[in-house]
Design a protein around this motif. Sequence first.
Motif, mmCIF file in Angstrom:
data_model
loop_
_atom_site.group_PDB
_atom_site.id
_atom_site.type_symbol
_atom_site.label_atom_id
_atom_site.label_comp_id
_atom_site.label_asym_id
_atom_site.label_seq_id
_atom_site.Cartn_x
_atom_site.Cartn_y
_atom_site.Cartn_z
ATOM 1 N N PHE A 70 0.864 -1.167 0.000
ATOM 2 C CA PHE A 70 0.000 0.000 0.000
ATOM 3 C C PHE A 70 0.908 1.227 0.000
ATOM 4 C CE2 PHE A 70 -2.370 -3.047 2.892
ATOM 5 C CZ PHE A 70 -3.155 -3.562 1.871
ATOM 6 N N CYS A 71 0.703 2.133 -0.946
ATOM 7 C CA CYS A 71 1.561 3.307 -1.030
ATOM 8 C C CYS A 71 0.875 4.408 -1.820
ATOM 9 C CB CYS A 71 2.904 2.951 -1.659
ATOM 10 S SG CYS A 71 2.810 2.225 -3.301
ATOM 11 N N MET A 91 3.061 -1.388 4.183
ATOM 12 C CA MET A 91 2.611 -0.027 3.944
ATOM 13 C C MET A 91 3.832 0.873 3.823
ATOM 14 S SD MET A 91 0.073 2.572 6.067
ATOM 15 C CE MET A 91 0.984 2.534 7.602
ATOM 16 N N THR A 129 -3.839 5.231 1.644
ATOM 17 C CA THR A 129 -2.847 4.258 2.101
ATOM 18 C C THR A 129 -3.140 3.849 3.548
ATOM 19 O OG1 THR A 129 -1.203 5.220 0.615
ATOM 20 C CG2 THR A 129 -0.368 3.863 2.428
ATOM 21 N N GLU A 159 -6.215 1.564 3.687
ATOM 22 C CA GLU A 159 -5.902 0.182 3.292
ATOM 23 C C GLU A 159 -5.175 -0.548 4.414
ATOM 24 O OE1 GLU A 159 -5.391 0.633 -1.529
ATOM 25 O OE2 GLU A 159 -3.783 1.371 -0.241
ATOM 26 N N PHE A 160 -4.206 0.134 5.012
ATOM 27 C CA PHE A 160 -3.449 -0.455 6.115
ATOM 28 C C PHE A 160 -4.357 -0.803 7.287
ATOM 29 C CE2 PHE A 160 -1.559 0.419 10.294
ATOM 30 C CZ PHE A 160 -0.621 -0.603 10.354
ATOM 31 N N VAL A 174 5.477 -2.014 8.072
ATOM 32 C CA VAL A 174 5.369 -0.592 7.782
ATOM 33 C C VAL A 174 6.760 -0.079 7.459
ATOM 34 C CG1 VAL A 174 4.746 1.679 8.689
ATOM 35 C CG2 VAL A 174 3.385 -0.337 9.320
#
Length: 178
Positions: free
Chosen positions: A7-8, A102, A109, A112-113, A131
């Motif tokens: 996720f970014c 993440m 983002t 989603e995390f 993370v």
Amino acid sequence: MKTVAVFCGSRTGAPIYEEHARRLGAQLAARDITLVYGGGKVGLMGAIADSVMTHGGSAIGIIPSFLHSREIAHTGITELHIVETMHERKKMMADLAEGFIMMPGGAGTLEEFFEIFTWAQIGLHHKPVGVLNTHAFYEPLQNMLRHMNQQGFIDTPQLDIAVFDDDPVRLLDHLTQQ
């Protein structure tokens, strides 16, 4: 771990974030770990996907049709899936992934995390969660999680759901050993 959902951001932010996205992408390719991500070719999404592909790896992108032009769907990856909704995107990413990372990004983002974090809290998955805390980007998040624990909203063992590290190589080392 053969697949990891990352996720970014759809923006790059400071140059160090893009550098870490490229380092993480190179490490995924070197370890034969397939990238599962949001499917865009812009921002950190594009940087990590480009790095994976440049280094001979595989990348699976999942993008909702309404974001297809806004996030500029990446056509140079191994697979691109176009879905209808954000919920379908997140479900497909979670289903394909054996772990999650993440990287720096914005509200999407974090959303989603936190969905993945919450699913781990309630036992819906037992996949490793990392993370990438580049340049202490997520230090405030770590502090908030500790504060939630201190105030009785998160149990102490749940603080260990997500591993925080500022180095892409160490983070992957830790996640692949879980």
